[in-house]
Design a protein around this motif. Structure first.
Motif, PDB file in Angstrom:
ATOM      1  N   UNK A 347       0.830  -1.207   0.000  1.00 59.15           N
ATOM      2  CA  UNK A 347       0.000   0.000   0.000  1.00 59.15           C
ATOM      3  C   UNK A 347       0.858   1.248   0.000  1.00 59.15           C
ATOM      4  N   UNK A 348       1.976   1.212   0.717  1.00 55.51           N
ATOM      5  CA  UNK A 348       2.874   2.373   0.741  1.00 55.51           C
ATOM      6  C   UNK A 348       3.438   2.636  -0.648  1.00 55.51           C
ATOM      7  N   UNK A 349       3.864   1.578  -1.334  1.00 57.95           N
ATOM      8  CA  UNK A 349       4.422   1.735  -2.681  1.00 57.95           C
ATOM      9  C   UNK A 349       3.386   2.341  -3.619  1.00 57.95           C
ATOM     10  N   UNK A 350       2.161   1.876  -3.560  1.00 54.41           N
ATOM     11  CA  UNK A 350       1.113   2.387  -4.446  1.00 54.41           C
ATOM     12  C   UNK A 350       0.757   3.831  -4.122  1.00 54.41           C
ATOM     13  N   UNK A 351       0.897   4.232  -2.851  1.00 56.99           N
ATOM     14  CA  UNK A 351       0.616   5.623  -2.482  1.00 56.99           C
ATOM     15  C   UNK A 351       1.757   6.540  -2.887  1.00 56.99           C
ATOM     16  N   UNK A 352       2.977   6.037  -2.738  1.00 59.67           N
ATOM     17  CA  UNK A 352       4.148   6.826  -3.102  1.00 59.67           C
ATOM     18  C   UNK A 352       4.229   7.037  -4.611  1.00 59.67           C
ATOM     19  N   UNK A 353       3.895   5.989  -5.370  1.00 60.94           N
ATOM     20  CA  UNK A 353       3.947   6.046  -6.832  1.00 60.94           C
ATOM     21  C   UNK A 353       2.546   5.741  -7.373  1.00 60.94           C
ATOM     22  N   UNK A 354       1.719   6.751  -7.610  1.00 62.62           N
ATOM     23  CA  UNK A 354       0.311   6.533  -7.948  1.00 62.62           C
ATOM     24  C   UNK A 354       0.063   5.726  -9.211  1.00 62.62           C
ATOM     25  N   UNK A 355       1.051   5.654 -10.115  1.00 59.63           N
ATOM     26  CA  UNK A 355       0.846   4.911 -11.359  1.00 59.63           C
ATOM     27  C   UNK A 355       1.254   3.450 -11.260  1.00 59.63           C
ATOM     28  N   UNK A 356       1.803   3.054 -10.133  1.00 63.46           N
ATOM     29  CA  UNK A 356       2.193   1.659  -9.955  1.00 63.46           C
ATOM     30  C   UNK A 356       0.956   0.821  -9.670  1.00 63.46           C
ATOM     31  N   UNK A 357       0.868  -0.317 -10.336  1.00 61.52           N
ATOM     32  CA  UNK A 357      -0.270  -1.195 -10.163  1.00 61.52           C
ATOM     33  C   UNK A 357      -0.049  -2.220  -9.073  1.00 61.52           C
ATOM     34  N   UNK A 358      -1.058  -3.026  -8.840  1.00 61.55           N
ATOM     35  CA  UNK A 358      -1.001  -4.015  -7.767  1.00 61.55           C
ATOM     36  C   UNK A 358       0.079  -5.057  -8.001  1.00 61.55           C
ATOM     37  N   UNK A 359       0.299  -5.434  -9.249  1.00 59.37           N
ATOM     38  CA  UNK A 359       1.327  -6.440  -9.540  1.00 59.37           C
ATOM     39  C   UNK A 359       2.711  -5.909  -9.199  1.00 59.37           C
ATOM     40  N   UNK A 360       3.006  -4.691  -9.623  1.00 55.31           N
ATOM     41  CA  UNK A 360       4.331  -4.120  -9.328  1.00 55.31           C
ATOM     42  C   UNK A 360       4.510  -3.889  -7.831  1.00 55.31           C
ATOM     43  N   UNK A 361       3.457  -3.430  -7.160  1.00 53.95           N
ATOM     44  CA  UNK A 361       3.538  -3.209  -5.711  1.00 53.95           C
ATOM     45  C   UNK A 361       3.762  -4.521  -4.967  1.00 53.95           C
ATOM     46  N   UNK A 362       3.111  -5.576  -5.424  1.00 56.11           N
ATOM     47  CA  UNK A 362       3.300  -6.880  -4.792  1.00 56.11           C
ATOM     48  C   UNK A 362       4.732  -7.370  -4.974  1.00 56.11           C
ATOM     49  N   UNK A 363       5.312  -7.098  -6.139  1.00 58.28           N
ATOM     50  CA  UNK A 363       6.704  -7.473  -6.355  1.00 58.28           C
ATOM     51  C   UNK A 363       7.641  -6.757  -5.406  1.00 58.28           C
ATOM     52  N   UNK A 503      13.471  -1.856  -9.006  1.00 58.14           N
ATOM     53  CA  UNK A 503      12.945  -0.497  -9.171  1.00 58.14           C
ATOM     54  C   UNK A 503      13.216   0.026 -10.581  1.00 58.14           C
ATOM     55  N   UNK A 504      14.362  -0.309 -11.099  1.00 61.11           N
ATOM     56  CA  UNK A 504      14.673   0.145 -12.452  1.00 61.11           C
ATOM     57  C   UNK A 504      13.771  -0.552 -13.482  1.00 61.11           C
ATOM     58  N   UNK A 505      13.469  -1.817 -13.226  1.00 63.21           N
ATOM     59  CA  UNK A 505      12.645  -2.572 -14.160  1.00 63.21           C
ATOM     60  C   UNK A 505      11.221  -2.023 -14.222  1.00 63.21           C
ATOM     61  N   UNK A 506      10.751  -1.409 -13.122  1.00 64.68           N
ATOM     62  CA  UNK A 506       9.376  -0.875 -13.112  1.00 64.68           C
ATOM     63  C   UNK A 506       9.380   0.648 -13.182  1.00 64.68           C
ATOM     64  N   UNK A 507      10.471   1.225 -13.653  1.00 62.23           N
ATOM     65  CA  UNK A 507      10.590   2.692 -13.661  1.00 62.23           C
ATOM     66  C   UNK A 507       9.578   3.358 -14.584  1.00 62.23           C
ATOM     67  N   UNK A 508       9.057   2.633 -15.554  1.00 60.20           N
ATOM     68  CA  UNK A 508       8.010   3.216 -16.406  1.00 60.20           C
ATOM     69  C   UNK A 508       6.738   3.460 -15.588  1.00 60.20           C
ATOM     70  N   UNK A 509       6.529   2.644 -14.554  1.00 53.18           N
ATOM     71  CA  UNK A 509       5.362   2.812 -13.677  1.00 53.18           C
ATOM     72  C   UNK A 509       5.630   3.844 -12.580  1.00 53.18           C
ATOM     73  N   UNK A 510       6.845   3.859 -12.055  1.00 51.30           N
ATOM     74  CA  UNK A 510       7.187   4.862 -11.035  1.00 51.30           C
ATOM     75  C   UNK A 510       7.471   6.218 -11.667  1.00 51.30           C
ATOM     76  N   UNK A 511       7.561   6.246 -12.989  1.00 56.96           N
ATOM     77  CA  UNK A 511       7.813   7.489 -13.766  1.00 56.96           C
ATOM     78  C   UNK A 511       9.162   8.094 -13.419  1.00 56.96           C
ATOM     79  N   UNK A 512      10.143   7.246 -13.313  1.00 61.93           N
ATOM     80  CA  UNK A 512      11.496   7.733 -13.078  1.00 61.93           C
ATOM     81  C   UNK A 512      12.386   7.531 -14.314  1.00 61.93           C
TER      82      UNK A 512
END
Length: 512
Positions: A347-363, A503-512
């Motif tokens: 939940x913290x990851x999804x709040x910190x990065x609003x575009x991250x989905x449940x799959x990425x947050x679970x990872x 984190x780098x692999x999901x950077x398109x979702x974290x928008x970094x």
């Protein structure tokens, strides 16, 4: 003395040090809000700088328990806050220089931190770095537009995003201010005894994030080059959206609605005419309502200066600058996490990065599940995703020309390192001269000799420091339980690198 070219002012600060303050911009009220920087008008004669320049209008870090952009530490100073704030200070060693090298001394350009919302040059004393370098450098401290505010002298929005700003103004105005200052250094620093071919840019927190932005600027190919060496102290890389993405447009709309400009046919022109106090109140309120520990007005991908997400440019391996020294602190995230949070890590990851989905947050949750309580895990997520891992993204791009260190003097929090190189700053918990020499000299050696492994000060206890490329070696700056300096080499933790790879692999979702 180039007093007729850049509205130069001068102040004698001591027999050994001269400080200069340059007015970079002078704009008419409102006309150039959210515009790119321009040269100032010419003022003849030497002008006395008897006080620090105005600091740019300030905001604060977010303190909300929720993120207002999900899908559905401000400090008072005695200085005046103003839109008329684009100045820089230049410090020279003066008569203490025994023999100035051909071409001049190396130059250190310092970009202050503060989440792109707060901060100024005023707390920093360039003379500290000159002393640290044994009078071997020229120091430049710059200011730039912050938060909602931008062009100094009644010109807003350092980092206001949105399509309207792109079409009618300048995105990332604060970064453009910094870029203008670096161009100024190339043109004029030789007049102060500096060598424009030996420029190092250095920043802490958002200052280090700014250094990263200049490394990736123009796709990593700024021409002509504006610096040779980059130093980052706690690299700051929050979400960096495309300027016209959902969240940036929500921000622009919030500003427009807050200034009663929604009914205007030209909202940007309406904002340019808005009262400065209204904008400052809005600037503060929007930031303080951001999710706890985050900053709202930060750089965006503008398609011109920043052409793509930073991790994309970094991954291509071509960056501005030839050498890199990167230092992180042992507990980067703690200050930016509500230590009473009850959010689980997903939940913290999804709040910190609003575009991250449940799959990425679970990872992410899987990676941090064995690292203590909810708060402990959130501390690591914040610290690693936004401060620590971006540092490790940069290192491979520089190969054997990159060095990595860690500052761990307890408590090792974000910003705790600053008083050990800017020794005039308060708050130094470990006042050990051997440690201070070793730590500060590593940075100044990098600026002067393009390696932190030069022991130019007798008694420097830092051991041999090899490039990070060789065996992933870092330098630890710590103390023992008995209070003795504990400076040693170690290898980067493989589990940390694994988390950074995620984190780098999901950077398109974290928008970094």
């Amino acid at each position: 003395m180039p007093s007729t070219r850049d509205q130069l002012t001068r102040r004698q600060t001591s027999p050994a040090f001269l400080e200069y303050a340059m007015r970079l911009l002078q704009l008419r009220i409102g006309d150039l809000r959210w515009a790119a920087p321009r040269p100032p008008s010419i003022v003849s004669g030497v002008q006395q700088a008897t006080t620090e320049p105005n600091e740019c209008n300030q905001a604060t870090v977010g303190i909300s328990p929720t993120n207002p952009f999900e899908s559905t530490f401000m400090r008072k100073r005695a200085l005046t806050q103003s839109e008329d704030c684009l100045f820089l200070n230049v410090y020279t060693p003066g008569s203490e220089v025994v023999a100035t090298p051909v071409g001049g001394l190396p130059v250190v350009v310092v970009i202050h931190g503060g989440g792109y919302a707060v901060g100024s040059a005023s707390p920093l004393n360039g003379a500290d770095l000159i002393i640290d370098s044994n009078h071997g450098v020229v120091v430049v401290l710059i200011q730039y537009r912050l938060g909602l505010f931008g062009m100094c002298l009644h010109c807003q929005l350092g980092f206001l995003p949105g399509k309207a700003v792109k079409e009618g103004g300048a995105l990332n105005a604060g970064l453009l201010d910094q870029n203008y200052a670096l161009q100024w250094v190339q043109t004029y620093i030789s007049d102060f005894g500096g060598d424009p071919t030996k420029v190092t840019i250095w920043g802490e927190s958002a200052g280090a994030g700014s250094v990263l932005q200049h490394m990736v600027a123009h796709g990593g190919n700024t021409q002509p080059p504006l610096f040779k060496t980059a130093m980052t102290s706690s690299t700051f890389l929050p979400s960096q959206y495309n300027y016209n993405d959902r969240i940036p447009e929500m921000l622009y709309s919030e500003v427009v609605n807050g200034t009663n400009c929604a009914s205007s046919s030209d909202t940007l022109s309406c904002l340019r005419a808005a009262d400065v106090n209204t904008l400052q109140t809005l600037n503060y309120n929007i930031n303080v309502n951001g999710f706890f520990g985050t900053f709202v007005f930060v750089p965006v991908v503008d398609g011109t200066f920043i052409v793509e997400r930073p991790t994309v440019t970094i991954g291509k391996g071509r960056l501005n600058g030839n050498h890199l020294l990167a230092v992180t602190n042992s507990h980067e995230g703690n200050l930016f996490v509500n230590q009473s949070t009850t959010l689980d890590v997903a939940a913290y990851v999804k709040t910190l990065f609003p575009n991250i989905g449940s799959i990425q947050a679970a990872g992410a949750a899987t990676l941090y599940q064995n690292y203590g309580s909810n708060v402990d895990q959130a501390n690591l997520v914040m610290g690693e995703s936004i401060f620590v891992c971006p540092t490790y993204y940069l290192l491979p791009a520089f190969g054997e020309r990159a060095w990595k260190g860690e500052f761990a003097i307890p408590a090792g929090l974000h910003g705790d390192d600053a008083p050990y190189y800017f020794t005039s700053l308060p708050g130094r918990a470990y006042n050990n001269s051997q440690f201070i020499t070793a730590f500060s000299n590593s940075f100044l050696a990098m600026a002067m000799f393009e390696t932190p492994d030069d022991r130019y000060t007798p008694g420097d206890i830092t051991p041999s420091w090899s490039s990070w490329q060789y065996d992933l070696t870092e330098m630890m700056f710590n103390e023992t339980s008995a209070g003795v300096p504990n400076i040693y080499t170690f290898k980067t933790d493989s589990a940390l690198l694994e988390r950074c790879a995620y984190w780098r692999a999901i950077s398109a979702y974290s928008a970094q």
